[in-house]
Design a protein around this motif. Structure first.
Motif, PDB file in Angstrom:
ATOM      1  N   ARG A 136       0.856  -1.179   0.262  1.00 50.31           N
ATOM      2  CA  ARG A 136       0.053  -0.300   0.197  1.00 50.31           C
ATOM      3  C   ARG A 136       0.665   1.050  -0.459  1.00 50.31           C
ATOM      4  O   ARG A 136       2.431   1.334   0.612  1.00 50.31           O
ATOM      5  CB  ARG A 136      -0.822  -0.224   0.948  1.00 50.31           C
ATOM      6  N   ARG A 137       0.215   2.181  -0.820  1.00 45.18           N
ATOM      7  CA  ARG A 137       1.045   3.422  -0.550  1.00 45.18           C
ATOM      8  C   ARG A 137       0.900   4.489   0.863  1.00 45.18           C
ATOM      9  O   ARG A 137      -0.261   4.509   1.429  1.00 45.18           O
ATOM     10  CB  ARG A 137       0.193   4.572  -1.723  1.00 45.18           C
ATOM     11  N   ARG A 139       2.412  12.867   2.912  1.00 40.52           N
ATOM     12  CA  ARG A 139       3.889  13.192   2.043  1.00 40.52           C
ATOM     13  C   ARG A 139       5.154  13.995   2.757  1.00 40.52           C
ATOM     14  O   ARG A 139       4.353  14.286   3.513  1.00 40.52           O
ATOM     15  CB  ARG A 139       2.968  14.318   0.786  1.00 40.52           C
ATOM     16  N   VAL A 167       5.966  11.529  -5.646  1.00 44.73           N
ATOM     17  CA  VAL A 167       6.217  10.456  -5.236  1.00 44.73           C
ATOM     18  C   VAL A 167       6.719  10.157  -3.780  1.00 44.73           C
ATOM     19  O   VAL A 167       5.583   8.990  -2.895  1.00 44.73           O
ATOM     20  CB  VAL A 167       7.631  10.146  -6.484  1.00 44.73           C
ATOM     21  N   HIS A 168       7.363  10.647  -3.502  1.00 43.56           N
ATOM     22  CA  HIS A 168       7.764  10.635  -2.156  1.00 43.56           C
ATOM     23  C   HIS A 168       6.453  10.857  -0.619  1.00 43.56           C
ATOM     24  O   HIS A 168       5.780  11.895  -0.934  1.00 43.56           O
ATOM     25  CB  HIS A 168       9.352  11.472  -1.205  1.00 43.56           C
ATOM     26  N   ARG A 169       6.594   9.213  -0.079  1.00 43.46           N
ATOM     27  CA  ARG A 169       5.368   9.389   0.798  1.00 43.46           C
ATOM     28  C   ARG A 169       6.428   8.866   2.274  1.00 43.46           C
ATOM     29  O   ARG A 169       6.692   8.075   2.053  1.00 43.46           O
ATOM     30  CB  ARG A 169       4.194   9.136   0.266  1.00 43.46           C
ATOM     31  N   TRP A 170       5.578   8.618   2.511  1.00 44.40           N
ATOM     32  CA  TRP A 170       5.744   7.884   4.768  1.00 44.40           C
ATOM     33  C   TRP A 170       4.844   8.158   5.790  1.00 44.40           C
ATOM     34  O   TRP A 170       3.668   8.609   5.427  1.00 44.40           O
ATOM     35  CB  TRP A 170       6.470   9.463   4.903  1.00 44.40           C
ATOM     36  N   TYR A 228       6.502   2.654   7.182  1.00 41.38           N
ATOM     37  CA  TYR A 228       6.337   3.189   5.217  1.00 41.38           C
ATOM     38  C   TYR A 228       7.232   3.945   4.797  1.00 41.38           C
ATOM     39  O   TYR A 228       6.860   5.003   4.913  1.00 41.38           O
ATOM     40  CB  TYR A 228       4.814   2.940   4.850  1.00 41.38           C
ATOM     41  N   THR A 229       8.037   3.705   3.627  1.00 39.01           N
ATOM     42  CA  THR A 229       8.417   4.887   2.658  1.00 39.01           C
ATOM     43  C   THR A 229       7.733   4.167   1.301  1.00 39.01           C
ATOM     44  O   THR A 229       7.900   3.055   1.081  1.00 39.01           O
ATOM     45  CB  THR A 229       9.726   5.194   2.796  1.00 39.01           C
ATOM     46  N   ARG A 230       7.784   5.291   0.528  1.00 43.85           N
ATOM     47  CA  ARG A 230       8.071   6.023  -0.999  1.00 43.85           C
ATOM     48  C   ARG A 230       9.085   6.568  -1.534  1.00 43.85           C
ATOM     49  O   ARG A 230       8.650   8.178  -1.199  1.00 43.85           O
ATOM     50  CB  ARG A 230       7.027   5.804  -1.483  1.00 43.85           C
ATOM     51  N   GLN A 254      11.871   4.303  -8.533  1.00 42.25           N
ATOM     52  CA  GLN A 254      10.986   4.455  -6.790  1.00 42.25           C
ATOM     53  C   GLN A 254      11.440   3.250  -6.277  1.00 42.25           C
ATOM     54  O   GLN A 254      11.271   2.470  -7.221  1.00 42.25           O
ATOM     55  CB  GLN A 254       9.529   4.957  -7.619  1.00 42.25           C
ATOM     56  N   SER A 291       9.799   1.773  -2.912  1.00 42.70           N
ATOM     57  CA  SER A 291       9.241   1.559  -1.827  1.00 42.70           C
ATOM     58  C   SER A 291       9.573   0.319  -0.112  1.00 42.70           C
ATOM     59  O   SER A 291      10.268  -0.355  -0.848  1.00 42.70           O
ATOM     60  CB  SER A 291       6.983   0.920  -1.365  1.00 42.70           C
TER      61      SER A 291
END
Length: 171
Positions: free
Chosen positions: A15-16, A20, A83-86, A94-96, A102, A104
């Motif tokens: 999952r994403r 942000r 793109v960058h998420r946490w 969780y990180t992307r 990219q 994850s």
């Protein structure tokens, strides 16, 4: 009989992440990239301008490289920001990250060994920082860059509290 806990764990890993990074991170990435390009372009530009017998290819190559640098600096920070998420939950971090490539990552809380904060000079100028979560993974630490300073400090304190509840050796 199906293993629903295994299915839930598999879904959690793909999952994403929900959050942000700070919009200010785009400026940090832009300035960092521009500085890197300048270290390459300034010597080339000086050589092309100051050497009377500099080949036309050097001048043309320097101009082409400058155009590529400008395009890179205009596109990369915005694309990277998208793109960058946490996300930090009671069970995992969780990180992307990335932009062209990219990545994850999911770091289960039970595997966390250390939680650190980093505030570089450029990050400090924008009130940002990086949270670094070291695990027993061969892939290295999980980092969330571009967070507001107060959020980094809160996350480090929260993860320290959550991980201290587990008396295991995080391996």
């Amino acid at each position: 009989m199906t293993d629903t806990s295994g299915e839930a764990a598999a879904l959690a890993t793909v999952r994403r992440p929900a959050h942000r990074v700070s919009p200010k991170a785009r400026w940090v990435w832009l300035i960092s990239a521009a500085i890197g390009w300048l270290f390459l372009l300034v010597p080339l530009g000086l050589a092309a301008a100051l050497i009377p017998e500099a080949p036309t290819a050097l001048r043309a190559g320097t101009i082409a490289l400058a155009v590529a640098a400008i395009a890179f600096c205009l596109v990369m920070p915005h694309w990277r920001y998208r793109v960058h998420r946490w996300e930090v939950t009671e069970g995992a971090v969780y990180t992307r990250t990335g932009w062209l490539t990219q990545t994850s990552r999911v770091a289960p809380i039970s595997r966390v060994q250390t939680v650190d904060s980093h505030f570089g000079p450029l990050e400090r100028a924008f009130g940002l920082g990086t949270m670094k979560v070291t695990t027993a993974s061969a892939h290295g630490a999980v980092e969330v860059a571009g967070l507001p300073r107060h959020q980094v400090e809160e996350l480090v304190a929260r993860l320290t509290t959550v991980t201290s509840r587990d008396s295991g050796d995080a391996t």
